[in-house]
Each structure stands twice: as C-alpha cells, then as structure tokens.
Design an enzyme around this catalytic site. Structure first.
Site, PDB file in Angstrom:
ATOM      1  N   ARG A 244      22.542  -1.592   6.520  1.00 44.51           N
ATOM      2  CA  ARG A 244      21.882  -2.917   6.564  1.00 44.51           C
ATOM      3  C   ARG A 244      20.674  -2.931   7.495  1.00 44.51           C
ATOM      4  O   ARG A 244      20.269  -3.985   7.985  1.00 44.51           O
ATOM      5  CB  ARG A 244      22.870  -4.013   6.968  1.00 44.51           C
TER       6      ARG A 244
ATOM      7  N   LYS B  49       5.910  -3.822   4.836  1.00 49.52           N
ATOM      8  CA  LYS B  49       6.264  -3.875   3.409  1.00 49.52           C
ATOM      9  C   LYS B  49       6.790  -2.501   3.014  1.00 49.52           C
ATOM     10  O   LYS B  49       6.105  -1.486   3.221  1.00 49.52           O
ATOM     11  CB  LYS B  49       5.046  -4.215   2.555  1.00 49.52           C
TER      12      LYS B  49
ATOM     13  N   GLU C  91      -9.422   0.525   0.743  1.00 45.75           N
ATOM     14  CA  GLU C  91      -8.730  -0.488   1.559  1.00 45.75           C
ATOM     15  C   GLU C  91      -9.604  -0.895   2.755  1.00 45.75           C
ATOM     16  O   GLU C  91      -9.555  -2.028   3.210  1.00 45.75           O
ATOM     17  CB  GLU C  91      -7.360   0.030   2.032  1.00 45.75           C
TER      18      GLU C  91
ATOM     19  N   LYS D 297      -5.347  -5.909  10.059  1.00 44.11           N
ATOM     20  CA  LYS D 297      -4.027  -6.033   9.428  1.00 44.11           C
ATOM     21  C   LYS D 297      -3.026  -6.634  10.406  1.00 44.11           C
ATOM     22  O   LYS D 297      -2.223  -7.497  10.047  1.00 44.11           O
ATOM     23  CB  LYS D 297      -3.551  -4.672   8.917  1.00 44.11           C
TER      24      LYS D 297
ATOM     25  N   GLU E 214       4.315 -13.157   4.062  1.00 43.72           N
ATOM     26  CA  GLU E 214       3.406 -13.579   2.999  1.00 43.72           C
ATOM     27  C   GLU E 214       3.710 -14.979   2.474  1.00 43.72           C
ATOM     28  O   GLU E 214       3.779 -15.222   1.276  1.00 43.72           O
ATOM     29  CB  GLU E 214       3.435 -12.548   1.858  1.00 43.72           C
TER      30      GLU E 214
ATOM     31  N   ARG F 162      -1.205 -13.972   4.422  1.00 42.44           N
ATOM     32  CA  ARG F 162      -1.083 -12.524   4.181  1.00 42.44           C
ATOM     33  C   ARG F 162      -1.504 -12.142   2.760  1.00 42.44           C
ATOM     34  O   ARG F 162      -1.910 -11.002   2.516  1.00 42.44           O
ATOM     35  CB  ARG F 162       0.353 -12.047   4.467  1.00 42.44           C
TER      36      ARG F 162
ATOM     37  N   ASN G 174      -3.994  -8.793  -0.456  1.00 44.89           N
ATOM     38  CA  ASN G 174      -3.831  -8.315  -1.834  1.00 44.89           C
ATOM     39  C   ASN G 174      -5.144  -8.352  -2.613  1.00 44.89           C
ATOM     40  O   ASN G 174      -5.142  -8.168  -3.840  1.00 44.89           O
ATOM     41  CB  ASN G 174      -2.779  -9.158  -2.563  1.00 44.89           C
TER      42      ASN G 174
ATOM     43  N   HIS H 205      -5.790  -6.088  -5.502  1.00 42.34           N
ATOM     44  CA  HIS H 205      -4.516  -5.474  -5.876  1.00 42.34           C
ATOM     45  C   HIS H 205      -3.922  -6.057  -7.155  1.00 42.34           C
ATOM     46  O   HIS H 205      -3.189  -5.378  -7.860  1.00 42.34           O
ATOM     47  CB  HIS H 205      -3.502  -5.612  -4.741  1.00 42.34           C
TER      48      HIS H 205
ATOM     49  N   HIS I 244      -3.071  -3.381  -9.650  1.00 46.16           N
ATOM     50  CA  HIS I 244      -1.701  -3.040 -10.071  1.00 46.16           C
ATOM     51  C   HIS I 244      -1.604  -2.978 -11.588  1.00 46.16           C
ATOM     52  O   HIS I 244      -0.859  -2.162 -12.135  1.00 46.16           O
ATOM     53  CB  HIS I 244      -0.699  -4.056  -9.523  1.00 46.16           C
TER      54      HIS I 244
ATOM     55  N   HIS J 106      -3.823   4.818  -6.040  1.00 49.70           N
ATOM     56  CA  HIS J 106      -3.707   3.401  -5.689  1.00 49.70           C
ATOM     57  C   HIS J 106      -5.056   2.842  -5.198  1.00 49.70           C
ATOM     58  O   HIS J 106      -5.510   1.790  -5.654  1.00 49.70           O
ATOM     59  CB  HIS J 106      -2.626   3.230  -4.620  1.00 49.70           C
TER      60      HIS J 106
END
Ligand code: NAD
Ligand code: GLY
Length: 373
Positions: free
Chosen positions: A131, A153, A195, A239, A249, A253, A257, A260, A264, A277
C-alpha cells in the site's frame, strides 16, 4: 536526519505541505545518491531496490549501487526491459515479484534509475507495494529530468490509452545528474526539449526567449552546459511550483498537459514507440497552437514563434495522417475529459495558457487538417 551532503549542487524544493521533497541538480550528483538518501532519513541496512533498464544499468548501475553501498544501504538492482511498449501492468508485476523475493518492507525504498518509462513504472510499483513504500527518482533522460521524475504521477499504459492506470505517489527525493545525459541518444535529447519548450509557452516567456536566441538547440553540444543547467533548474522550478499549488490536478496542474491531449492521440493511434513521447508532445503543441489560432486566442506570429522553436529543437510539428473519427474517439478516452467534453490547454500568448472545454469537433478537424503534411 543527517546533514545534507556537501557539493555545489542546486536544490529546488517541491513545497508540498504534507510531504515536501528536494530536487537536487548538478554534475556528479549520482555519486552522492547514497548520501542524499541517508539525508532523507533512511538508515544503514535499509533495503533498496534499484529499478533500471539494461542500457542505463550498463552506464550508471555500478555508480548508483556503489554510492548506496558506501553508506550502508542494502541495495540490489532489478533490470527491466526498456521501451514504451513495456510500460504495462505485466512489467509492474515483475517489480512486485522482485519486491516479494527481496522481502521489501514498509520502510524499504525503490530507486527509479532511468527515463520516464522506468520512473513511471517503478513509481507505480512503489505506490502499490504494501500500500505504498518510498520511491526516489533518479532520471537519466532530459525528458524525465525536466518533467516525468518530478510531481508524483506514476503509472502504466492501457491498450485504450496512455497512462490510464496509475496513482499519485510523490518521491522522497529527485536527484538529477546532467552528466548522465552524455550517453543519451540525440533523438531522446530532442524529445526532452519538447517539454522544456512547453514550460516556456505555459508560463516562462523568458525561458522561451532565451531558447529562441540560443540558435539550434537540437543537441546537447549545441545547447552547452550553462544553458543545460539553467533549463534544468528553470523547468524543475516551474514544475515544482505548479505541483505544490495543485498536487492532484484539481485545476492549475492541468496546464502541464499542454500539447499532451493531442500528443497522446498521436502516440496511441500511431502505436506506442512510433513517435517518442516528447515528439508527440511537440506535434500536440503545434496542433494546440493551431486550434488557438482558429479560435482567435493567439496570433499567427505567436504560432510561428512556437513552430520555429520546435524546429530549432529538431522536433516534428506536422500532424500525421490519422482517421478523424479515430482521433475524436481517442480524445473522448483521454483522462482530461470532464462531463463528456475534452479539456484543451490552449495558448493565449507565449507564456500564458487557458483551459478550454468549448473546442468543437469542427475546429479540431480544421486545425489538424492545417497542420497535416
Ligand atoms: P524512456 O524512459 O523510454 O527513455 C528513452 C530511452 O533512453 C530508453 O531507450 C532508455 O533506455 C534510454 N536512456 C535513458 N537514459 C539514458 C542515458 N542516460 N543514456 C543512454 N540511454 C538512456 O523515455 P522518456 O522520454 O524518458 O520518458 C517517456 C515516458 O515518460 C512516457 O512513458 C511518458 O508517458 C512518461 N512521462 C511521465 C510524466 C509524469 O509526470 N510522470 C511526464 C512526462 C512523461
Ligand atoms: N506531465 C504532466 C504532469 O506531471 O502533471
């Protein structure tokens, strides 16, 4: 806690209220990995599983393991396959198997040594083992240094989309050694620059201008060590600021993206691994800029500046030949969909973006057609 290791390294704090952590940046940082982990409160004898891939292990495994052993940490390595197509639950299960075999406990630690693929998977394994055990990110690609390793993330891909399975799990430490970029293939370096350009467009016009005036920025040699250190620090600071303000987010935040959402789509529809990417993000930023232009949010001159910088970084910006319906379906599966509408991060100036949910399918189609070859 022991004292911070002595060295001329820059430290940027990710100032989260409950679990703040440092991002340490500078040449030679890898040799101090063990010291920094001890400084974060891990005692001699702590079990450390270093997750890495064959290439990175070959270059930097010995230095990392040596540094950990030197301060009495009980470290061993797990080498997993490289590549976006390996970013799956099955690979995470391999990390869990190693955690079981090596008897990792609640107080143990996973170190992610590699690019964003290793970082995302090792982070997710740490988030889910018992956990949640601690993770330290040691990024070795430019992309992971400026983005993936910072902010918590973690996750893996689902056949239906990128990073659909995952968890927020903040690292205890991010350790960036720019010297490790010496072995990074140039294409991967360029992907990371996407980025960096993103940070310029979403909030740092000074960084954007500095990159514009630097000339070609497509290789490490053309960027040079001073600008490299500066862009690592600026990107990490940008960041860190956004993540500290909005860890999960809920709002702000989402600006990270930028590029992105459509990026994606490119990655998913072209097949993971066709475009890196960062390359997909560059294509996505160019497409988002075109949508912003179509909606009158920014000017043709600003879009041109963005395209020119993407080109100076040697990155692609043309939209690939993709079926429109498939694009729209894929967009609906994106994590950024809320109440059925896709949320786009769109530029309103160099250094400023807005989140919009009112982009019509017709606008998307027209903009993508304009960006096509
Ligand atoms: P990557 O992890 O696939 O690494 C790229 C390649 O570079 C690999 O083949 C690797 O073996 C090699 N490599 C790594 N370091 C090297 C070095 N120093 N020398 C020589 N070779 C080296 O790619 P990436 O661009 O680092 O990461 C992309 C991944 O990151 C994607 O899966 C993306 O979804 C994820 N990502 C995550 C976040 C986040 O916030 N978690 C943000 C951005 C991207
Ligand atoms: N790379 C996007 C984020 O970390 O939120």
């Amino acid at each position: 806690m022991t004292a911070a290791p002595a060295a001329s390294l820059q430290t940027i704090e990710v100032a989260l209220t409950t679990h703040p952590y440092p991002v340490v940046i500078g040449n030679g940082a890898l040799q101090q990995l063990g010291d920094w982990i001890r400084e974060r409160g891990f005692k001699p004898g702590t079990k450390v599983l270093v997750v890495t891939n064959p290439v990175v292990h070959g270059h930097y495994g010995e230095a990392a393991l040596g540094s950990l052993a030197a301060v009495g940490l009980d470290a061993s390595a797990l080498v997993i396959e490289a590549g976006e197509d390996q970013k799956t639950p099955a690979t995470v299960a391999r990390i869990h198997d190693a955690a079981f075999e090596r008897r990792l406990e609640r107080g143990s630690l996973i170190v992610a040594l590699g690019g964003g693929v290793v970082g995302d998977m090792a982070g997710f394994a740490a988030a889910t083992w018992l956990r949640g055990i601690a993770v330290v990110q040691v990024p070795t690609t430019l992309l992971a240094m400026v983005d993936a390793a910072i902010g918590g993330k973690t996750g893996v891909n689902h056949p239906g989309g990128k990073n659909l399975i995952g968890a927020f799990h903040q690292p205890r430490l991010v350790l960036i050694d720019p010297a490790t970029l010496a072995t990074l293939p140039e294409r991967e370096f360029r992907a990371g620059m996407a980025e960096v350009i993103k940070y310029g467009v979403i909030g740092d016009p000074e960084l954007f201008s500095r990159l514009e005036t630097a000339g070609p920025i497509s290789t490490q040699a053309s960027v040079g060590p001073a600008l490299l250190q500066a862009l690592l620090e600026r990107s990490a600071a940008a960041k860190a600021k956004v993540v500290a303000a909005d860890e999960r987010e809920g709002g702000l935040r989402a600006i990270l993206n930028y590029g992105h959402t459509l990026g994606h789509v490119v990655e998913t529809l072209c097949g993971y691994g066709t475009w890196l990417h960062g390359e997909a993000v560059a294509i996505g930023m160019a497409a988002a800029g075109e949508i912003a232009l179509a909606m009158g949010l920014w000017t043709a001159g600003e879009q041109q500046r963005q395209l020119a910088l993407i080109e100076a970084a040697g990155l692609p910006h043309r939209w690939p030949d993709l079926d429109q319906d498939a694009v729209l379906t894929c967009l609906q599966g994106d994590k950024k969909v809320r109440d059925g509408s896709v949320r786009f991060v769109l530029p309103t100036a160099i250094g400023q973006v807005e989140i919009r949910s009112d982009v019509t399918a017709a606008t998307i189609a027209t903009a993508l057609a304009r960006r096509a070859d």
